[in-house]
Write a protein that holds these residues in place. Sequence first.
Motif, PDB file in Angstrom:
ATOM      1  N   VAL A 118       0.846  -1.200   0.000  1.00  0.00           N
ATOM      2  CA  VAL A 118       0.000   0.000   0.000  1.00  0.00           C
ATOM      3  C   VAL A 118       0.879   1.247   0.000  1.00  0.00           C
ATOM      4  O   VAL A 118       2.092   1.168   0.270  1.00  0.00           O
ATOM      5  N   PRO A 119       0.315   2.428  -0.289  1.00  0.00           N
ATOM      6  CA  PRO A 119       1.107   3.664  -0.259  1.00  0.00           C
ATOM      7  C   PRO A 119       1.673   3.948   1.140  1.00  0.00           C
ATOM      8  O   PRO A 119       1.132   3.468   2.148  1.00  0.00           O
TER       9      PRO A 119
ATOM     10  N   ALA B  62       0.405   2.879   4.934  1.00  0.00           N
ATOM     11  CA  ALA B  62       1.257   1.947   5.678  1.00  0.00           C
ATOM     12  C   ALA B  62       1.496   2.429   7.107  1.00  0.00           C
ATOM     13  O   ALA B  62       1.327   1.665   8.067  1.00  0.00           O
ATOM     14  N   ILE B  63       1.875   3.702   7.270  1.00  0.00           N
ATOM     15  CA  ILE B  63       2.173   4.214   8.621  1.00  0.00           C
ATOM     16  C   ILE B  63       0.896   4.300   9.440  1.00  0.00           C
ATOM     17  O   ILE B  63       0.896   4.047  10.651  1.00  0.00           O
ATOM     18  N   ILE B  64      -0.241   4.624   8.801  1.00  0.00           N
ATOM     19  CA  ILE B  64      -1.529   4.661   9.509  1.00  0.00           C
ATOM     20  C   ILE B  64      -1.892   3.257  10.003  1.00  0.00           C
ATOM     21  O   ILE B  64      -2.347   3.076  11.134  1.00  0.00           O
ATOM     22  N   PHE B  65      -1.654   2.253   9.161  1.00  0.00           N
ATOM     23  CA  PHE B  65      -1.939   0.862   9.524  1.00  0.00           C
ATOM     24  C   PHE B  65      -1.099   0.426  10.727  1.00  0.00           C
ATOM     25  O   PHE B  65      -1.616  -0.134  11.705  1.00  0.00           O
TER      26      PHE B  65
ATOM     27  N   ILE C 257      12.431   3.071   4.918  1.00  0.00           N
ATOM     28  CA  ILE C 257      12.241   2.190   3.754  1.00  0.00           C
ATOM     29  C   ILE C 257      11.300   2.843   2.744  1.00  0.00           C
ATOM     30  O   ILE C 257      11.500   2.740   1.530  1.00  0.00           O
ATOM     31  N   TRP C 258      10.282   3.562   3.241  1.00  0.00           N
ATOM     32  CA  TRP C 258       9.324   4.212   2.340  1.00  0.00           C
ATOM     33  C   TRP C 258       9.858   5.520   1.758  1.00  0.00           C
ATOM     34  O   TRP C 258       9.151   6.221   1.038  1.00  0.00           O
TER      35      TRP C 258
END
Length: 505
Positions: free
Chosen positions: A48-49, A53-56, A335-336
Amino acid sequence: MAGFSEALVPVNFMMLVIGCLAGLFIGAMPGLGSVNGVAILLPVTFLVPPNAAIIFLAAIYYGAMYGGAISSITLGIPGASTAVATVFDGRPMAMQGKADQALMTAAIASFIGGTISVVLFTLFAPPLARVALSFGPPENFALMILAFATFIGLGGDDIPKTIFSIVIGLVLATIGLDIVSGNPRLIFFDISGFYHGVNFLVLAIGIYGIGEMLWTLEETKGKVQVERVNVTWRIIVSNLKRVRSYFGTSIFGSFLGFFVGILPAAGATPGSLMAYGMAKSFSSEPETFGKGNIKGIAAPESANNAASTGSMLPMITLGIPGSPTTAILLGGMIIWGLRPGPLLFTEHPDFVWGLVASLYLANLFTLIFNLTLIPLFAKVLTLPFTILAPVIFTLCIVGGYAPTQTLHDVWLMLLFGVVGYLLRKLDYPVAPAVLAIVLGPLAEQSLRQSLLGSRGDAMVFVERPISACFLALAVVLFVYPLAAGWRRKRRRMMAGQPIPDESQG
């Protein structure tokens, strides 16, 4: 508002809801906790974007903070290190047939802690990060001493037994490799498993899982049946009316937890333990703590949720992780292609404020999920103990194996279970030992860094204003229970009442 519009993008919102639910069950599983949960599910985020990702991952972190209380209350096994203090009063309340009240208190206190901490995060992120950065090793050591001073409140009036318990915990905390020289310390019988030290969760699950089960089996001859918990809307409304009784404690725990959380490498566990200790030290009824006092749940639960948000603050603003979980989040951000630091607010405002807005939403949704599932969690307690005991034992084995995945820790956990059972029979408090093994390594590291930096001059702790204030407060906290106990005895003597024999508990 731009942050909320980002958090409510369908893919981001979906990941938030999934993360909250996943975190809730990860936190409830003994031995897993937020660190393992975020690490295990980190690869999923590459699909995912970055914003989603960070929200998850942040939602998993939040959900796990809530979920840790579930097994602490229903089974007496801390789901994570952050939920150990919740066992002290949560489990007794469940055994008294008040599991619904305990679970709802944990959920609401967590919501209060999470909300206050996110508001503080939103308003004061850059200045608070600078304050945290001004904390050096002397300040961190003084803060740990302040935490140890609250243990006197945890141990009741029996000061010698409490100090003995703390010393045992500190000894266990030194097992492993020396942090400066790298030399092995206290490697009993040259067993290689001791080289990685004694894992905190192994001790906690052994004492509170196995030890509690052995105690219950002996006391009830295996015929214990917890009072059935019926959760209806009338009971839920009745429990909501009790919020006033622990609202102040939750506010205090929230501010304390957030402050401890923003300190680099502190995390939610010390914050929750300090909140519990201080809540008991300043309570008008300290003797009720450990026997089902509702404030004994509200204080640590509000603190650990506030600390989880606080630990994100130095990560976002300075690139310094405030806890093991945020260290994994930091790795994911790199990483992102996102570089944490002050420039993140100007270069990627959609990412930063989307994350902050998602914390508000994660806090709300986790509360809703928690309250909705209370009847399901409470049903665990309606099982006969002949079925519940093997389940508890199996979960303890899994929880002991999960942190390091070595059988050495499983055998060690069983040993701690027997020791915890014996300590309980001899009326020794085990809570201070458990807490000392958490804070021991942090205190030792800060002490040795301070003395190395000052070339052995111990005056460094009183010459620096912040550490001097913490040490002075520690002295007050140490003396306060002693003075309060003396005052109670004197009042009884003047009233002609018999003084209870404290050696009998």
